[in-house]
Design a protein around this motif. Structure first.
Motif, PDB file in Angstrom:
ATOM      1  N   TYR A   3      32.940  58.198  16.264  1.00  0.00           N
ATOM      2  CA  TYR A   3      33.645  57.571  15.147  1.00  0.00           C
ATOM      3  C   TYR A   3      32.942  56.276  14.730  1.00  0.00           C
ATOM      4  CZ  TYR A   3      37.539  60.506  16.927  1.00  0.00           C
ATOM      5  OH  TYR A   3      38.323  61.522  17.384  1.00  0.00           O
ATOM      6  N   HIS A  10      29.682  56.807  12.857  1.00  0.00           N
ATOM      7  CA  HIS A  10      29.884  57.320  11.501  1.00  0.00           C
ATOM      8  C   HIS A  10      30.629  56.331  10.605  1.00  0.00           C
ATOM      9  CE1 HIS A  10      28.170  61.336  11.774  1.00  0.00           C
ATOM     10  NE2 HIS A  10      28.527  61.284  13.039  1.00  0.00           N
ATOM     11  N   THR A  57      37.246  66.829   8.400  1.00  0.00           N
ATOM     12  CA  THR A  57      35.996  66.502   9.078  1.00  0.00           C
ATOM     13  C   THR A  57      35.775  64.993   9.042  1.00  0.00           C
ATOM     14  OG1 THR A  57      34.657  66.608   7.066  1.00  0.00           O
ATOM     15  CG2 THR A  57      34.986  68.690   8.279  1.00  0.00           C
ATOM     16  N   ILE A  58      34.819  64.541   9.824  1.00  0.00           N
ATOM     17  CA  ILE A  58      34.449  63.124   9.813  1.00  0.00           C
ATOM     18  C   ILE A  58      34.013  62.720   8.406  1.00  0.00           C
ATOM     19  CG2 ILE A  58      32.759  61.443  10.669  1.00  0.00           C
ATOM     20  CD1 ILE A  58      34.874  62.090  12.754  1.00  0.00           C
ATOM     21  N   ASP A  59      33.258  63.582   7.739  1.00  0.00           N
ATOM     22  CA  ASP A  59      32.814  63.269   6.370  1.00  0.00           C
ATOM     23  C   ASP A  59      34.001  63.143   5.420  1.00  0.00           C
ATOM     24  OD1 ASP A  59      30.111  63.106   6.964  1.00  0.00           O
ATOM     25  OD2 ASP A  59      29.746  65.222   6.535  1.00  0.00           O
ATOM     26  N   ASP A  60      34.994  64.031   5.564  1.00  0.00           N
ATOM     27  CA  ASP A  60      36.203  63.921   4.738  1.00  0.00           C
ATOM     28  C   ASP A  60      36.866  62.569   4.968  1.00  0.00           C
ATOM     29  OD1 ASP A  60      35.986  66.595   3.808  1.00  0.00           O
ATOM     30  OD2 ASP A  60      37.303  67.354   5.404  1.00  0.00           O
ATOM     31  N   ARG A  80      35.730  59.796   6.151  1.00  0.00           N
ATOM     32  CA  ARG A  80      34.963  58.642   5.664  1.00  0.00           C
ATOM     33  C   ARG A  80      35.249  58.362   4.197  1.00  0.00           C
ATOM     34  NH1 ARG A  80      29.380  59.903   8.028  1.00  0.00           N
ATOM     35  NH2 ARG A  80      28.935  60.318   5.861  1.00  0.00           N
ATOM     36  N   GLY A  81      35.624  59.390   3.441  1.00  0.00           N
ATOM     37  CA  GLY A  81      35.920  59.216   2.028  1.00  0.00           C
ATOM     38  C   GLY A  81      37.346  58.792   1.738  1.00  0.00           C
TER      39      GLY A  81
END
Length: 128
Positions: free
Chosen positions: A29, A32, A67-70, A72-73
């Motif tokens: 975490y 990222h 997801t981690i990418d989700d 982050r947004g």
């Protein structure tokens, strides 16, 4: 006037104990950009107390299928408030994630039916 105490920093081990998250997950975490850590003089990661809430929120979102990418947004407010309600800004992301889960369920149901047929008939049925 009363002095305000400085915010206590937590070691990664303390953060892990308080949240139930593994050390590896917390590092992930942090790497990222979902957590803000500082380095102590010995090079170890140190986290502000608010990281407890952040980690718990991240765990909840991951368990929901994001997801981690989700994540982050997502707006910061979703990470800083434990149990925060979803914001309008992520409704589309939630719908897309739900559609993906529905597709996975449909695929698993097809596979299950094929396996049951294989067990009953003793042979692998042709692909439809």
């Amino acid at each position: 006037m009363k002095d305000t105490p400085s915010q206590e920093l937590l070691t990664i081990g303390q953060l892990s104990q308080l949240t139930g998250a593994s050390l590896r997950s917390i590092r992930h975490y942090d790497e990222h950009g979902l957590l803000a850590s500082v380095r102590a003089s010995n090079g170890y990661r140190m986290f502000p107390e608010k990281a407890v809430t952040q980690v718990k929120q991240i765990q909840r979102m991951i368990a929901t299928g994001f997801t981690i990418d989700d994540i982050r947004g997502f707006p910061d407010c979703m990470l800083l408030i434990e149990g925060a309600r979803s914001c309008d800004q992520i409704t589309d992301v939630q719908r897309v994630r739900l559609e993906a889960i529905d597709r996975q369920i449909a695929d698993l149901e097809k596979r299950r039916a094929r396996l049951i047929k294989t067990l009953l008939e003793g042979a692998v049925p042709p692909v439809e």
